[in-house]
Design a protein around this motif. Structure first.
Motif, PDB file in Angstrom:
ATOM      1  N   ILE A   1      33.131 -14.491   6.129  1.00 28.53           N
ATOM      2  CA  ILE A   1      32.052 -15.488   6.187  1.00 28.53           C
ATOM      3  C   ILE A   1      32.458 -16.693   7.018  1.00 28.53           C
ATOM      4  N   ASP A   2      33.615 -17.225   6.713  1.00 31.10           N
ATOM      5  CA  ASP A   2      34.099 -18.447   7.374  1.00 31.10           C
ATOM      6  C   ASP A   2      35.623 -18.461   7.252  1.00 31.10           C
ATOM      7  N   ASN A   3      36.295 -18.253   8.369  1.00 28.70           N
ATOM      8  CA  ASN A   3      37.753 -18.112   8.343  1.00 28.70           C
ATOM      9  C   ASN A   3      38.484 -19.449   8.493  1.00 28.70           C
ATOM     10  N   SER A   4      37.771 -20.559   8.322  1.00 26.00           N
ATOM     11  CA  SER A   4      38.410 -21.863   8.460  1.00 26.00           C
ATOM     12  C   SER A   4      39.390 -22.084   7.309  1.00 26.00           C
ATOM     13  N   THR A   5      40.457 -22.804   7.600  1.00 26.97           N
ATOM     14  CA  THR A   5      41.498 -23.062   6.598  1.00 26.97           C
ATOM     15  C   THR A   5      40.917 -23.751   5.370  1.00 26.97           C
ATOM     16  N   ASP A   6      40.050 -24.720   5.591  1.00 29.18           N
ATOM     17  CA  ASP A   6      39.477 -25.495   4.488  1.00 29.18           C
ATOM     18  C   ASP A   6      38.703 -24.601   3.524  1.00 29.18           C
ATOM     19  N   PHE A   7      37.848 -23.734   4.065  1.00 30.47           N
ATOM     20  CA  PHE A   7      37.033 -22.860   3.225  1.00 30.47           C
ATOM     21  C   PHE A   7      37.898 -21.842   2.485  1.00 30.47           C
ATOM     22  N   ILE A   8      38.856 -21.252   3.179  1.00 25.50           N
ATOM     23  CA  ILE A   8      39.722 -20.245   2.555  1.00 25.50           C
ATOM     24  C   ILE A   8      40.518 -20.861   1.411  1.00 25.50           C
ATOM     25  N   GLU A   9      40.980 -22.094   1.588  1.00 21.53           N
ATOM     26  CA  GLU A   9      41.740 -22.754   0.520  1.00 21.53           C
ATOM     27  C   GLU A   9      40.857 -23.021  -0.701  1.00 21.53           C
ATOM     28  N   LYS A  10      39.612 -23.393  -0.475  1.00 14.64           N
ATOM     29  CA  LYS A  10      38.682 -23.611  -1.595  1.00 14.64           C
ATOM     30  C   LYS A  10      38.456 -22.311  -2.367  1.00 14.64           C
ATOM     31  N   VAL A  11      38.292 -21.222  -1.613  1.00 20.21           N
ATOM     32  CA  VAL A  11      38.078 -19.916  -2.250  1.00 20.21           C
ATOM     33  C   VAL A  11      39.333 -19.499  -3.021  1.00 20.21           C
ATOM     34  N   ARG A  12      40.480 -19.700  -2.409  1.00 20.73           N
ATOM     35  CA  ARG A  12      41.745 -19.328  -3.063  1.00 20.73           C
ATOM     36  C   ARG A  12      41.903 -20.059  -4.395  1.00 20.73           C
ATOM     37  N   LEU A  13      41.665 -21.374  -4.383  1.00 23.33           N
ATOM     38  CA  LEU A  13      41.796 -22.164  -5.609  1.00 23.33           C
ATOM     39  C   LEU A  13      40.732 -21.791  -6.631  1.00 23.33           C
ATOM     40  N   SER A  14      39.514 -21.553  -6.164  1.00 28.67           N
ATOM     41  CA  SER A  14      38.439 -21.152  -7.080  1.00 28.67           C
ATOM     42  C   SER A  14      38.800 -19.860  -7.802  1.00 28.67           C
ATOM     43  N   GLY A  15      39.350 -18.905  -7.030  1.00 21.01           N
ATOM     44  CA  GLY A  15      39.763 -17.637  -7.636  1.00 21.01           C
ATOM     45  C   GLY A  15      40.885 -17.819  -8.638  1.00 21.01           C
ATOM     46  N   LEU A  16      41.881 -18.608  -8.270  1.00 20.40           N
ATOM     47  CA  LEU A  16      43.020 -18.828  -9.165  1.00 20.40           C
ATOM     48  C   LEU A  16      42.603 -19.530 -10.455  1.00 20.40           C
ATOM     49  N   LEU A  17      41.675 -20.455 -10.345  1.00 22.29           N
ATOM     50  CA  LEU A  17      41.345 -21.321 -11.492  1.00 22.29           C
ATOM     51  C   LEU A  17      40.022 -20.960 -12.172  1.00 22.29           C
ATOM     52  N   HIS A  18      39.408 -19.851 -11.783  1.00 22.38           N
ATOM     53  CA  HIS A  18      38.068 -19.569 -12.324  1.00 22.38           C
ATOM     54  C   HIS A  18      38.063 -19.401 -13.841  1.00 22.38           C
ATOM     55  N   ASP A  19      39.164 -18.933 -14.410  1.00 19.94           N
ATOM     56  CA  ASP A  19      39.230 -18.725 -15.861  1.00 19.94           C
ATOM     57  C   ASP A  19      40.061 -19.788 -16.580  1.00 19.94           C
ATOM     58  N   ILE A  20      40.319 -20.912 -15.932  1.00 23.56           N
ATOM     59  CA  ILE A  20      41.174 -21.948 -16.527  1.00 23.56           C
ATOM     60  C   ILE A  20      40.610 -22.446 -17.858  1.00 23.56           C
ATOM     61  N   GLY A  21      39.297 -22.368 -18.000  1.00 21.52           N
ATOM     62  CA  GLY A  21      38.644 -22.828 -19.235  1.00 21.52           C
ATOM     63  C   GLY A  21      39.022 -22.018 -20.457  1.00 21.52           C
ATOM     64  N   LYS A  22      39.617 -20.840 -20.238  1.00 18.54           N
ATOM     65  CA  LYS A  22      40.001 -19.991 -21.372  1.00 18.54           C
ATOM     66  C   LYS A  22      41.138 -20.597 -22.191  1.00 18.54           C
ATOM     67  N   ILE A  23      41.809 -21.619 -21.639  1.00 18.58           N
ATOM     68  CA  ILE A  23      42.837 -22.279 -22.454  1.00 18.58           C
ATOM     69  C   ILE A  23      42.192 -23.065 -23.594  1.00 18.58           C
ATOM     70  N   GLY A  24      40.883 -23.264 -23.522  1.00 19.10           N
ATOM     71  CA  GLY A  24      40.158 -23.936 -24.603  1.00 19.10           C
ATOM     72  C   GLY A  24      39.531 -22.970 -25.587  1.00 19.10           C
ATOM     73  N   ILE A  25      39.780 -21.678 -25.410  1.00 18.31           N
ATOM     74  CA  ILE A  25      39.243 -20.645 -26.302  1.00 18.31           C
ATOM     75  C   ILE A  25      40.372 -20.121 -27.197  1.00 18.31           C
ATOM     76  N   GLU A  26      40.054 -19.921 -28.473  1.00 16.27           N
ATOM     77  CA  GLU A  26      41.074 -19.446 -29.413  1.00 16.27           C
ATOM     78  C   GLU A  26      41.682 -18.131 -28.931  1.00 16.27           C
ATOM     79  N   GLU A  27      43.015 -18.045 -29.030  1.00 23.89           N
ATOM     80  CA  GLU A  27      43.733 -16.868 -28.555  1.00 23.89           C
ATOM     81  C   GLU A  27      43.318 -15.614 -29.318  1.00 23.89           C
ATOM     82  N   SER A  28      42.964 -15.768 -30.598  1.00 22.01           N
ATOM     83  CA  SER A  28      42.563 -14.615 -31.416  1.00 22.01           C
ATOM     84  C   SER A  28      41.296 -13.955 -30.865  1.00 22.01           C
TER      85      SER A  28
END
Length: 371
Positions: free
Chosen positions: A218-245
């Protein structure tokens, strides 16, 4: 009088180039974009056939072509130069610039690279890139297109540009080091979270890798790729607020537990919101469970009201989930996973993103990350 006028016209032109380069290089911190920009401006304004910028690898005591513009630019980038070898190597060794209008008469000139690339070097200027007394590379221009000789004014101009470039390069390299540290820290944090469940271990990194493959179409610019990379890495970060059980439950989740799980995109957004550097990736984190027909969560967004980041991560997330093993099933092969995703194109997923995924598969660029 005419000679004086011409002299001042040239000086104004040179100053204009320096100001132009200064304004542009100070706005760029990506090292590759920065150096391409600098050398493109030099090639155009000095009207030369070729130019290159070589950076010094101190461990190997070699110069490698970071940028090489001209007819044989891509060919020459395959080679490296030992410090002390040829004119460029000598400049890197001594820090003394060289201007030569008849290279064949200069004993330092090494015709090896002309032979390897079928290029004829007739004249050149080579100047060192120096930052705080340390040589970090060299910059060279080759053969004026009008067959005129290089002058001392050309040398002074190139030296002035190299002084600016050296500072910008060091800043860019420092920024790159900090960015690498930042991404490494993020990956370590995410791995620690994913490791809570052996069946999702490595999931976020895989989602990031799949999302990057899609994003580059879609867009091979460094800025866009970095946003996608971080979004992918952190997309489930909210699960640290969910009980492990709940996260590690082997059996079927209750309706109440499903509703709790559905809170993780919103929790993720709240966790990351105070961090200015991550503001632009929040849509990818918050919207990766939105569905194209509006039936997703947490906001029930529809179609292109879902951010591009959200639509990319959504497809990458499901692709990895389908192709990874779970306690209750074996992961699907890529072809079967794509059939399932295609069946929901226009319903759960953006057809445009699904088509990109199909294209990646057809070109052999997509594989099962979870296997």
């Amino acid at each position: 009088m005419k000679r004086k006028l011409k002299y001042f016209e040239n000086k104004i032109k040179d100053l204009s180039l320096l100001l132009n380069i200064s304004s542009k290089i100070n706005s760029k911190l990506d090292i590759h974009e920065l150096l391409d920009l600098i050398m493109s401006l030099i090639k155009e304004n000095l009207n030369v056939e070729a130019c290159s910028l070589l950076l010094l690898d101190r461990n190997k005591e070699e110069l490698y072509f970071e940028v090489a513009l001209g007819e044989k630019g891509e060919e020459i980038k395959r080679y490296s130069i030992k410090v002390g070898e040829g004119i460029a190597g000598k400049v890197a060794e001594t820090g003394i610039p060289i201007i030569e209008n008849r290279v064949e008469t200069n004993p330092l000139f090494n015709p090896k690279f002309d032979f390897l690339t079928s290029f004829k070097t007739k004249a050149l200027i080579c100047v060192p890139l120096v930052h705080q007394g340390e040589i970090i590379g060299v910059m060279e221009v080759i053969n004026k297109k009008d067959n005129k000789k290089f002058t001392k004014s050309d040398l002074k101009l190139l030296q002035a540009i190299s002084n600016q470039a050296s500072i910008a390069i060091k800043n860019a390299l420092l920024y790159q080091d900090l960015k690498t540290l930042f991404f490494d820290t993020i990956e370590s944090l995410v791995s620690a979270i994913d490791a809570k469940d052996p069946y999702t271990h490595g999931h976020s990194k895989r989602v990031s890798e799949i999302a990057i493959l899609i994003a580059k179409e879609i867009d091979n610019s460094t800025d866009f790729i970095e946003k996608v990379r971080l979004s992918g890495l952190l997309h489930d970060i909210g699960k640290i607020g969910i009980e492990e059980s709940i996260l590690t439950k082997k059996g079927k989740l209750t309706l109440e537990e499903i509703e709790i799980i559905k809170k993780h995109p919103t929790i993720g957004k709240k966790i990351l919101e105070p961090i200015d550097l991550l503001r632009e990736i929040l849509p990818g984190v918050e919207e990766h469970h939105e569905k194209y027909d509006g039936s997703g969560y947490p906001k029930g967004l529809k179609g292109e009201n879902i951010s591009l980041l959200g639509r990319i991560i959504s497809v990458a997330d499901v692709f990895d989930a389908l192709t990874s093993d779970r306690p209750y099933r074996k992961g699907l092969d890529v072809h079967s996973a794509l059939l399932e995703i295609n069946s929901l194109s226009g319903v759960h997923f953006d057809p445009y993103i699904v088509n990109i995924l199909n294209s990646l598969y057809q070109r052999g660029k997509l594989f099962c990350f979870g296997s």
